[in-house]
Design an enzyme around this catalytic site. Structure first.
Site, PDB file in Angstrom:
ATOM      1  N   LYS A 112       0.823  -1.215   0.000  1.00 21.32           N
ATOM      2  CA  LYS A 112       0.000   0.000   0.000  1.00 21.32           C
ATOM      3  C   LYS A 112       0.855   1.262   0.000  1.00 21.32           C
ATOM      4  O   LYS A 112       0.460   2.262  -0.585  1.00 21.32           O
ATOM      5  CB  LYS A 112      -0.963  -0.006   1.189  1.00 21.32           C
ATOM      6  CG  LYS A 112      -2.055  -1.045   1.018  1.00 21.32           C
ATOM      7  CD  LYS A 112      -3.222  -0.773   1.914  1.00 21.32           C
ATOM      8  CE  LYS A 112      -4.381  -1.706   1.609  1.00 21.32           C
ATOM      9  NZ  LYS A 112      -5.519  -1.515   2.488  1.00 21.32           N
ATOM     10  N   LYS A 198      -4.227 -10.677  -6.464  1.00 23.66           N
ATOM     11  CA  LYS A 198      -5.517 -10.993  -5.839  1.00 23.66           C
ATOM     12  C   LYS A 198      -6.594 -10.043  -6.361  1.00 23.66           C
ATOM     13  O   LYS A 198      -6.294  -8.931  -6.815  1.00 23.66           O
ATOM     14  CB  LYS A 198      -5.425 -10.933  -4.310  1.00 23.66           C
ATOM     15  CG  LYS A 198      -5.262  -9.551  -3.725  1.00 23.66           C
ATOM     16  CD  LYS A 198      -5.486  -9.563  -2.209  1.00 23.66           C
ATOM     17  CE  LYS A 198      -5.395  -8.133  -1.672  1.00 23.66           C
ATOM     18  NZ  LYS A 198      -5.684  -7.958  -0.284  1.00 23.66           N
ATOM     19  N   LYS A 201     -10.042  -3.990  -4.990  1.00 21.74           N
ATOM     20  CA  LYS A 201     -10.542  -2.726  -5.535  1.00 21.74           C
ATOM     21  C   LYS A 201      -9.397  -1.791  -5.874  1.00 21.74           C
ATOM     22  O   LYS A 201      -9.442  -1.064  -6.853  1.00 21.74           O
ATOM     23  CB  LYS A 201     -11.440  -2.034  -4.492  1.00 21.74           C
ATOM     24  CG  LYS A 201     -12.771  -2.687  -4.298  1.00 21.74           C
ATOM     25  CD  LYS A 201     -13.420  -2.244  -3.003  1.00 21.74           C
ATOM     26  CE  LYS A 201     -12.775  -2.909  -1.819  1.00 21.74           C
ATOM     27  NZ  LYS A 201     -13.477  -2.760  -0.554  1.00 21.74           N
TER      28      LYS A 201
HETATM   29  P1  TYM Z   1     -10.535  -5.801   3.538  1.00 20.41           P
HETATM   30  O1  TYM Z   1     -11.534  -4.723   3.799  1.00 20.41           O
HETATM   31  O2  TYM Z   1      -9.473  -5.553   2.534  1.00 20.41           O
HETATM   32  O3  TYM Z   1     -11.261  -7.146   3.118  1.00 20.41           O
HETATM   33  C1  TYM Z   1     -12.334  -7.707   3.867  1.00 20.41           C
HETATM   34  C2  TYM Z   1     -12.219  -9.222   3.894  1.00 20.41           C
HETATM   35  O4  TYM Z   1     -12.167  -9.764   2.572  1.00 20.41           O
HETATM   36  C3  TYM Z   1     -11.038 -10.626   2.437  1.00 20.41           C
HETATM   37  N1  TYM Z   1     -10.511 -10.525   1.051  1.00 20.41           N
HETATM   38  C4  TYM Z   1     -10.305 -11.572   0.243  1.00 20.41           C
HETATM   39  N2  TYM Z   1     -10.488 -12.887   0.404  1.00 20.41           N
HETATM   40  C5  TYM Z   1     -10.207 -13.705  -0.644  1.00 20.41           C
HETATM   41  N3  TYM Z   1      -9.756 -13.262  -1.850  1.00 20.41           N
HETATM   42  C6  TYM Z   1      -9.542 -11.937  -2.057  1.00 20.41           C
HETATM   43  N4  TYM Z   1      -9.118 -11.521  -3.242  1.00 20.41           N
HETATM   44  C7  TYM Z   1      -9.819 -11.017  -0.991  1.00 20.41           C
HETATM   45  N5  TYM Z   1      -9.735  -9.674  -0.856  1.00 20.41           N
HETATM   46  C8  TYM Z   1     -10.153  -9.388   0.400  1.00 20.41           C
HETATM   47  C9  TYM Z   1     -10.017 -10.107   3.463  1.00 20.41           C
HETATM   48  O5  TYM Z   1      -9.113 -11.111   3.831  1.00 20.41           O
HETATM   49  C10 TYM Z   1     -10.934  -9.696   4.596  1.00 20.41           C
HETATM   50  O6  TYM Z   1     -11.240 -10.806   5.405  1.00 20.41           O
HETATM   51  N6  TYM Z   1      -7.426  -5.436   7.452  1.00 20.41           N
HETATM   52  C11 TYM Z   1      -8.724  -5.910   7.013  1.00 20.41           C
HETATM   53  C12 TYM Z   1      -9.899  -5.311   7.777  1.00 20.41           C
HETATM   54  C13 TYM Z   1      -9.837  -5.472   9.254  1.00 20.41           C
HETATM   55  C14 TYM Z   1     -10.054  -6.683   9.983  1.00 20.41           C
HETATM   56  C15 TYM Z   1      -9.972  -6.313  11.352  1.00 20.41           C
HETATM   57  C16 TYM Z   1     -10.315  -8.001   9.603  1.00 20.41           C
HETATM   58  C17 TYM Z   1      -9.628  -4.471  10.151  1.00 20.41           C
HETATM   59  N7  TYM Z   1      -9.704  -4.968  11.419  1.00 20.41           N
HETATM   60  C18 TYM Z   1     -10.156  -7.277  12.370  1.00 20.41           C
HETATM   61  C19 TYM Z   1     -10.485  -8.950  10.623  1.00 20.41           C
HETATM   62  C20 TYM Z   1     -10.397  -8.574  11.972  1.00 20.41           C
HETATM   63  C21 TYM Z   1      -8.908  -5.513   5.552  1.00 20.41           C
HETATM   64  O7  TYM Z   1      -8.338  -4.570   5.065  1.00 20.41           O
HETATM   65  O8  TYM Z   1      -9.879  -6.245   4.916  1.00 20.41           O
END
Ligand code: TYM
Length: 337
Positions: A112, A198, A201
């Site tokens: 990022k 992956k 967005k």
């Molecule tokens: P975020 O908002 O990027 O994504 C949300 C969830 O979607 C999953 N994900 C994917 N799984 C499979 N294939 C993909 N291409 C893919 N892209 C996204 C992510 O693994 C996630 O589970 N840091 C986290 C948000 C967060 C969080 C937390 C998660 C903040 N605090 C506490 C769990 C617990 C994030 O940016 O997810």
């Protein structure tokens, strides 16, 4: 307090939910609601770590909430992170339980910060660097047993356990539960346009499929998915693009179609045009249901907003209790409520 084990997960309000989010995490969130005490956050503090527009942030938070409800997440399990400011308080305390060197190893920060360098004015915030510590606070403040996420979050979960461990050692008590990661059967969905990365967005419009994608656009994106030139068909090997389509068909629950195309891949008779058509049909079956649900949800927007404000206040009570205990354990002062 209920005797059920607790599940915690969260998603950032940075735009639409794509099929990577859905198959990697949200689909599991919905299922787990039956047997666990589930707490799911829309984490708006996290969405400030990359360039953002203040007037859009609140709008994105609500729209993500409506989308999650349309996908089957119960409003009573949802909260908005900034309505529970104790997350930020625990984040500060955890900053003192996490080393600078360890944070430097986080690959998502590397990715990022590179994006920030190329796409915007080169500004990289301390928030972006510190984000995994806030994520640890999100999880540990609810003493979660399980965290359903995609594979991209493994490193952050490992850091969370490390912080919990260090805290427990310092206070000489097994205070924090060490949370376990829960992966779905499709923990990493790849971009259809470039299967080496992956689905996300931040990579741009062609690299993700929104779960609410308009039908024509869905078809266009799936039918132009990258596969391979055909020389691997019938061999033991499989390109990432083809593997990804098989994963998607299976994740949609179209197991017979998956198995049928797998047989055809192995005996050499598969035609990628038909295969992509089957992936499109599989995705469409979910997508049309989601779009229908969304219409219903949008007709009840006011009621859902009210429910989520209430559930955030209820969920906040758990976080307040943890902060009280953490302050007691670490020698900080507690205000008498
Ligand atoms: P975020 O908002 O990027 O994504 C949300 C969830 O979607 C999953 N994900 C994917 N799984 C499979 N294939 C993909 N291409 C893919 N892209 C996204 C992510 O693994 C996630 O589970 N840091 C986290 C948000 C967060 C969080 C937390 C998660 C903040 N605090 C506490 C769990 C617990 C994030 O940016 O997810």
């Amino acid at each position: 307090m209920s005797a059920k084990k607790r599940v915690l997960s969260a998603i950032q309000p940075t735009g639409e939910i794509h099929f990577g989010n859905y198959f990697g995490a949200v689909q599991n969130w919905v299922k787990l609601q039956e047997d666990y005490d589930c707490v799911y956050g829309v984490v708006d503090y996290h969405a400030m770590t990359m360039p953002f527009q203040p007037n859009k942030l609140r709008e994105n938070t609500w729209s993500l909430m409506f989308n999650l409800v349309a996908l089957g997440v119960k409003p009573e399990n949802l909260f908005i992170q900034s309505l529970v400011p104790e997350h930020a308080e625990l984040n500060w305390i955890f900053n003192c339980f996490c080393s600078y060197g360890r944070l430097q190893l986080m690959t998502q920060f590397k990715d990022k910060s590179q994006q920030s360098e190329t796409k915007s004015d080169g500004f990289i915030s301390v928030g972006l660097f510190d984000y995994p510590v806030l994520q640890a606070a999100d999880i540990l403040i609810y003493k979660a047993d399980f965290v359903p996420v995609g594979k991209d979050q493994d490193q952050h979960l490992e850091l969370t356990r490390m912080i919990a461990n260090r805290f427990n050692l310092q206070v000489d008590k097994d205070y924090f539960v060490l949370p376990k990661t829960l992966h779905s059967d499709a923990p990493k969905i790849r971009s259809l346009a470039d299967p080496t990365r992956k689905m996300s967005k931040s990579a741009g419009e062609k690299h993700y499929l929104s779960v609410f994608e308009e039908e024509k656009r869905l078809r266009k994106k799936v039918m132009s998915a990258v596969t391979d030139s055909g020389e691997m068909i019938g061999t033991e090997e499989m390109s990432e693009g083809v593997k990804n389509l098989f994963t998607i068909i299976k994740a949609c629950g179209h197991t017979d179609v998956h198995d049928d195309f797998m047989t055809r891949y192995k005996d050499g008779s598969i035609r990628y045009g038909d295969f992509k058509g089957a992936a499109y049909e599989a995705l469409l079956s979910l997508n049309s249901k989601f779009r229908e649900n969304k219409e219903e949800v949008m007709a009840n927007k006011k009621e859902i907003k009210y429910q989520i404000k209430n559930s955030s206040a209820e969920i906040r009570k758990i976080a307040q209790q943890t902060i009280k205990e953490v302050k007691d354990l670490t020698g900080l002062m507690n205000v008498k409520f």
